[in-house]
Scaffold this motif. Structure first.
Motif, PDB file in Angstrom:
ATOM      1  N   LEU A 156       0.796  -1.230   0.000  1.00 14.79           N
ATOM      2  CA  LEU A 156       0.000   0.000   0.000  1.00 14.79           C
ATOM      3  C   LEU A 156       0.828   1.280   0.000  1.00 14.79           C
ATOM      4  CD1 LEU A 156      -2.685  -1.082   2.615  1.00 14.79           C
ATOM      5  CD2 LEU A 156      -2.832  -1.188   0.132  1.00 14.79           C
ATOM      6  N   HIS A 157       2.120   1.161   0.295  1.00 12.77           N
ATOM      7  CA  HIS A 157       3.008   2.327   0.365  1.00 12.77           C
ATOM      8  C   HIS A 157       2.395   3.432   1.224  1.00 12.77           C
ATOM      9  CE1 HIS A 157       5.654   0.636  -2.670  1.00 12.77           C
ATOM     10  NE2 HIS A 157       4.568   0.292  -3.340  1.00 12.77           N
ATOM     11  N   TYR A 158       1.920   3.074   2.389  1.00 11.24           N
ATOM     12  CA  TYR A 158       1.204   4.033   3.225  1.00 11.24           C
ATOM     13  C   TYR A 158       2.068   5.189   3.698  1.00 11.24           C
ATOM     14  CZ  TYR A 158       3.190   1.496   7.215  1.00 11.24           C
ATOM     15  OH  TYR A 158       4.040   0.916   8.102  1.00 11.24           O
ATOM     16  N   LYS A 159       3.382   5.050   3.679  1.00 11.89           N
ATOM     17  CA  LYS A 159       4.236   6.180   4.067  1.00 11.89           C
ATOM     18  C   LYS A 159       4.188   7.284   3.004  1.00 11.89           C
ATOM     19  CE  LYS A 159       7.358   3.533   6.945  1.00 11.89           C
ATOM     20  NZ  LYS A 159       8.700   2.999   7.134  1.00 11.89           N
ATOM     21  N   ASN A 160       3.841   6.925   1.783  1.00 17.27           N
ATOM     22  CA  ASN A 160       3.726   7.893   0.684  1.00 17.27           C
ATOM     23  C   ASN A 160       2.268   8.156   0.343  1.00 17.27           C
ATOM     24  OD1 ASN A 160       6.527   7.812   0.436  1.00 17.27           O
ATOM     25  ND2 ASN A 160       6.438   6.124  -1.012  1.00 17.27           N
ATOM     26  N   PHE A 161       1.378   7.963   1.296  1.00 14.64           N
ATOM     27  CA  PHE A 161      -0.053   8.016   1.040  1.00 14.64           C
ATOM     28  C   PHE A 161      -0.504   9.373   0.494  1.00 14.64           C
ATOM     29  CE2 PHE A 161      -4.382   8.977   2.482  1.00 14.64           C
ATOM     30  CZ  PHE A 161      -5.063   7.988   1.783  1.00 14.64           C
ATOM     31  N   LYS A 162      -0.070  10.470   1.112  1.00 12.28           N
ATOM     32  CA  LYS A 162      -0.555  11.800   0.709  1.00 12.28           C
ATOM     33  C   LYS A 162      -0.219  12.138  -0.742  1.00 12.28           C
ATOM     34  CE  LYS A 162      -0.916  13.930   5.221  1.00 12.28           C
ATOM     35  NZ  LYS A 162      -0.418  14.969   6.118  1.00 12.28           N
ATOM     36  N   PRO A 163       1.040  12.033  -1.177  1.00 16.32           N
ATOM     37  CA  PRO A 163       1.299  12.376  -2.583  1.00 16.32           C
ATOM     38  C   PRO A 163       0.627  11.406  -3.564  1.00 16.32           C
ATOM     39  CG  PRO A 163       3.346  11.730  -1.479  1.00 16.32           C
ATOM     40  CD  PRO A 163       2.266  11.764  -0.449  1.00 16.32           C
ATOM     41  N   MET A 164       0.581  10.131  -3.210  1.00 16.84           N
ATOM     42  CA  MET A 164      -0.059   9.155  -4.097  1.00 16.84           C
ATOM     43  C   MET A 164      -1.562   9.397  -4.178  1.00 16.84           C
ATOM     44  SD  MET A 164       2.090   5.670  -3.317  1.00 16.84           S
ATOM     45  CE  MET A 164       0.711   4.671  -3.732  1.00 16.84           C
ATOM     46  N   PHE A 165      -2.173   9.724  -3.052  1.00 14.45           N
ATOM     47  CA  PHE A 165      -3.606   9.999  -3.038  1.00 14.45           C
ATOM     48  C   PHE A 165      -3.918  11.256  -3.849  1.00 14.45           C
ATOM     49  CE2 PHE A 165      -7.412  11.937  -1.148  1.00 14.45           C
ATOM     50  CZ  PHE A 165      -8.323  10.924  -1.417  1.00 14.45           C
ATOM     51  N   ALA A 166      -3.105  12.292  -3.669  1.00 14.59           N
ATOM     52  CA  ALA A 166      -3.313  13.537  -4.410  1.00 14.59           C
ATOM     53  C   ALA A 166      -3.170  13.294  -5.913  1.00 14.59           C
ATOM     54  CB  ALA A 166      -2.323  14.600  -3.946  1.00 14.59           C
ATOM     55  N   PHE A 167      -2.153  12.544  -6.309  1.00 13.46           N
ATOM     56  CA  PHE A 167      -1.957  12.237  -7.726  1.00 13.46           C
ATOM     57  C   PHE A 167      -3.119  11.411  -8.269  1.00 13.46           C
ATOM     58  CE2 PHE A 167      -0.350   9.429 -11.095  1.00 13.46           C
ATOM     59  CZ  PHE A 167       0.082  10.380 -12.009  1.00 13.46           C
ATOM     60  N   SER A 168      -3.522  10.384  -7.536  1.00 14.03           N
ATOM     61  CA  SER A 168      -4.629   9.523  -7.971  1.00 14.03           C
ATOM     62  C   SER A 168      -5.934  10.310  -8.068  1.00 14.03           C
ATOM     63  CB  SER A 168      -4.812   8.354  -7.004  1.00 14.03           C
ATOM     64  OG  SER A 168      -3.673   7.552  -6.990  1.00 14.03           O
ATOM     65  N   LEU A 169      -6.184  11.172  -7.100  1.00 11.24           N
ATOM     66  CA  LEU A 169      -7.392  11.995  -7.104  1.00 11.24           C
ATOM     67  C   LEU A 169      -7.398  12.951  -8.304  1.00 11.24           C
ATOM     68  CD1 LEU A 169      -9.987  12.761  -5.538  1.00 11.24           C
ATOM     69  CD2 LEU A 169      -8.629  14.515  -4.389  1.00 11.24           C
ATOM     70  N   THR A 170      -6.259  13.551  -8.586  1.00 12.80           N
ATOM     71  CA  THR A 170      -6.145  14.478  -9.716  1.00 12.80           C
ATOM     72  C   THR A 170      -6.372  13.757 -11.039  1.00 12.80           C
ATOM     73  OG1 THR A 170      -4.579  15.831  -8.466  1.00 12.80           O
ATOM     74  CG2 THR A 170      -4.622  16.138 -10.858  1.00 12.80           C
ATOM     75  N   VAL A 171      -5.672  12.642 -11.239  1.00  9.18           N
ATOM     76  CA  VAL A 171      -5.799  11.901 -12.496  1.00  9.18           C
ATOM     77  C   VAL A 171      -7.209  11.327 -12.642  1.00  9.18           C
ATOM     78  CG1 VAL A 171      -5.000   9.847 -13.751  1.00  9.18           C
ATOM     79  CG2 VAL A 171      -3.352  11.388 -12.700  1.00  9.18           C
TER      80      VAL A 171
END
Length: 170
Positions: free
Chosen positions: A21-36
């Motif tokens: 899940l790469h939860y330590k990188n959750f915020k940037p991954m979530f922001a990128f996924s939400l944007t795309v």
């Protein structure tokens, strides 16, 4: 449990979660996924273009802009900010044309007129794409690519039956 995890190459349960899940990188991954995800949904809903088609269309717009700028530089013309504004305005007009007809098509779904809107939609998308492709070949011709010049002349000759296209190199 630890032996089971070690057999699969993990040190702990925390290591499993971090790896999957790469939860330590959750915020940037979530922001990128939400944007795309949001952009894909909006493009599909308002333009009717699948994301890959939109990507190809966008790449064609960018290629047309870049080759135009490079051709102007090669010809010794100054790059004016007004030309960038023209490009942005053209993209806005293209987007507006595509989205209005798409929305009308979707809104009239199930009615006969929907077929007409669908036809008009694809005529607009194809016409804009063809116009951009011709412009890229024209710009490449201006850059000195002789192959592009030949292709540009052939396209112009073929399309001049239906459209009023200028050909400065007669």
């Amino acid at each position: 449990m630890k032996d089971f995890l070690r057999d699969w190459g993990f040190c702990s349960l925390q290591d499993v979660f971090q790896s999957t899940l790469h939860y330590k990188n959750f915020k940037p991954m979530f922001a990128f996924s939400l944007t795309v995800g949001s952009a894909s949904s909006l493009i599909d809903k308002f333009l009717g273009l699948e994301p890959l088609m939109f990507l190809a269309f966008s790449m064609l717009l960018i290629l047309e802009f870049i080759t135009g700028v490079l051709a102007s530089i090669k010809e010794g013309s100054k790059i004016e900010s007004r030309k960038f504004g023209r490009f942005v305005f053209k993209v806005f007009i293209y987007t507006l044309m595509i989205s209005v007809v798409h929305i009308m098509n979707v809104s009239s779904e199930g009615r006969v007129i929907s077929k007409v809107y669908s036809f008009i939609y694809w005529v607009i998308v194809d016409y804009i794409s063809l116009q951009l492709i011709i412009s890229v070949f024209e710009n490449c011709s201006r850059l000195g690519f002789s192959e592009s010049s030949k292709v540009f002349k052939r396209i112009n000759k073929f399309l001049s039956k239906w459209f009023d296209l200028k050909d400065d190199e007669k």
